[in-house]
Design a protein around this motif. Structure first.
Motif, mmCIF file in Angstrom:
data_model
loop_
_atom_site.group_PDB
_atom_site.id
_atom_site.type_symbol
_atom_site.label_atom_id
_atom_site.label_comp_id
_atom_site.label_asym_id
_atom_site.label_seq_id
_atom_site.Cartn_x
_atom_site.Cartn_y
_atom_site.Cartn_z
ATOM 1 N N GLY A 1 0.830 -1.196 0.000
ATOM 2 C CA GLY A 1 0.000 0.000 0.000
ATOM 3 C C GLY A 1 0.862 1.242 0.000
ATOM 4 O O GLY A 1 2.020 1.216 0.440
ATOM 5 N N ILE A 2 0.312 2.337 -0.499
ATOM 6 C CA ILE A 2 1.006 3.615 -0.473
ATOM 7 C C ILE A 2 0.101 4.657 0.166
ATOM 8 O O ILE A 2 -1.106 4.712 -0.128
ATOM 9 N N VAL A 3 0.673 5.439 1.075
ATOM 10 C CA VAL A 3 -0.041 6.540 1.714
ATOM 11 C C VAL A 3 0.626 7.829 1.244
ATOM 12 O O VAL A 3 1.821 8.029 1.444
ATOM 13 N N LEU A 4 -0.154 8.694 0.619
ATOM 14 C CA LEU A 4 0.379 9.902 0.000
ATOM 15 C C LEU A 4 -0.061 11.141 0.760
ATOM 16 O O LEU A 4 -1.259 11.392 0.928
ATOM 17 N N VAL B 1 3.906 12.996 -8.313
ATOM 18 C CA VAL B 1 3.167 12.013 -7.513
ATOM 19 C C VAL B 1 2.675 10.864 -8.394
ATOM 20 O O VAL B 1 2.727 9.693 -7.998
ATOM 21 N N GLN B 2 2.221 11.173 -9.606
ATOM 22 C CA GLN B 2 1.835 10.109 -10.544
ATOM 23 C C GLN B 2 3.019 9.177 -10.789
ATOM 24 O O GLN B 2 2.875 7.948 -10.796
ATOM 25 N N GLU B 3 4.200 9.761 -10.970
ATOM 26 C CA GLU B 3 5.407 8.963 -11.203
ATOM 27 C C GLU B 3 5.730 8.087 -9.995
ATOM 28 O O GLU B 3 6.114 6.915 -10.133
ATOM 29 N N VAL B 4 5.552 8.638 -8.794
ATOM 30 C CA VAL B 4 5.786 7.859 -7.568
ATOM 31 C C VAL B 4 4.832 6.665 -7.514
ATOM 32 O O VAL B 4 5.243 5.533 -7.205
ATOM 33 N N VAL B 5 3.564 6.887 -7.825
ATOM 34 C CA VAL B 5 2.584 5.791 -7.824
ATOM 35 C C VAL B 5 3.021 4.701 -8.803
ATOM 36 O O VAL B 5 2.978 3.504 -8.485
ATOM 37 N N GLU B 6 3.458 5.094 -9.991
ATOM 38 C CA GLU B 6 3.883 4.113 -10.997
ATOM 39 C C GLU B 6 5.126 3.349 -10.524
ATOM 40 O O GLU B 6 5.245 2.131 -10.749
ATOM 41 N N LYS C 1 -2.563 4.615 -15.683
ATOM 42 C CA LYS C 1 -2.382 5.837 -16.477
ATOM 43 C C LYS C 1 -3.324 6.928 -15.967
ATOM 44 O O LYS C 1 -4.523 6.693 -15.801
ATOM 45 N N ASP C 2 -2.771 8.104 -15.701
ATOM 46 C CA ASP C 2 -3.561 9.259 -15.221
ATOM 47 C C ASP C 2 -4.302 8.986 -13.921
ATOM 48 O O ASP C 2 -5.311 9.632 -13.631
ATOM 49 N N TYR C 3 -3.809 8.018 -13.122
ATOM 50 C CA TYR C 3 -4.496 7.666 -11.870
ATOM 51 C C TYR C 3 -4.618 8.879 -10.945
ATOM 52 O O TYR C 3 -5.693 9.144 -10.401
ATOM 53 N N VAL C 4 -3.528 9.606 -10.772
ATOM 54 C CA VAL C 4 -3.553 10.736 -9.834
ATOM 55 C C VAL C 4 -4.518 11.818 -10.304
ATOM 56 O O VAL C 4 -5.302 12.359 -9.513
#
Length: 225
Positions: free
Chosen positions: A30-33, A48-53, A89-92
């Motif tokens: 899991g990731i907490v942002l 942040v999108q890049e971090v999620v990927e 893709k484009d999640y954030v």
């Protein structure tokens, strides 16, 4: 044919797992942002999108369904739909920035989101599988997180805090020396500029202390492997 970035990252994760003898480990990821005001630029500029990927590549290797669970928080928190290789893709933009229901760009308060993470994996979905939480934060955290982490040491959850930017991270630096826990269930490292950090270095640091926690948690029967 050139590999897609996610596939390249999965290869780097695989090399890191081999180096750290983690190739046979199954874990929920899991990731907490942090979505406090000081993070606004990193959301808008794609960091942040890049971090999620980048973290999704870790989940793809650890989690049997390849899903990365996601939370965001400021004074409030939101548990978001999990992200996978099919829909990152484009999640954030789609799930966070365009979602008016998400409280964003306020002040920080970590314990409520941490309690929700614990609730998901120990009450709602108690599988006994180890949980690896990556917690991205760009400033000070409130001191009561120490109490939450201490109480959560009996749970099958490892908290990997990543400080980004130029704050002093005073509370997070004390995580490794906190007493009163059955196992050391948290780690912290700091990156001035996460966007400029190579995947190799990021994965190496992310997975630095997870192996020793797995060993200790297994010895204390906190996890079953």
């Amino acid at each position: 044919m050139a590999l897609a970035p996610i596939d390249l990252r999965k290869k780097i994760v695989q090399i890191t797992l081999e180096k750290k003898k983690l190739t046979h480990v199954e874990a929920r990821v899991g990731i907490v942002l942090d979505i406090t005001g000081s993070m606004q630029t990193l959301y808008k500029n794609g960091t942040v999108q890049e971090v999620v990927e980048r973290i999704l590549a870790v989940a793809s290797k650890f989690d049997d369904n390849g899903a990365l669970d996601v939370w965001v928080y400021d004074t409030h928190f939101s548990r978001l739909p999990s992200v996978t290789e099919r829909d990152f893709k484009d999640y954030v933009q789609n799930q966070i920035l365009n979602n008016a229901a998400i409280h964003k760009f306020g002040r920080n308060n970590e314990p409520p989101v941490m309690e929700d993470v614990i609730r998901k994996y120990t009450v709602e979905e108690d599988t006994g599988v180890p949980v690896f939480i990556i917690f991205i934060n760009d400033g000070g955290v409130v001191k009561p997180i120490k109490k939450v982490i201490t109480a959560a040491a009996v749970q099958p959850i490892f908290w990997q805090f990543v400080g980004i930017g130029h704050s002093d991270f005073e509370v997070l630096k004390q995580l490794d020396t906190m007493e009163g826990r059955i196992v050391d269930n948290a780690n912290f490292f700091h990156l001035d500029d996460i966007a400029a950090t190579s995947d190799e270095m990021l994965y190496d640091q992310l997975l630095h202390e997870f192996p020793s926690w797995l060993k200790a948690a297994e010895e204390k029967r906190i996890i079953r492997r």
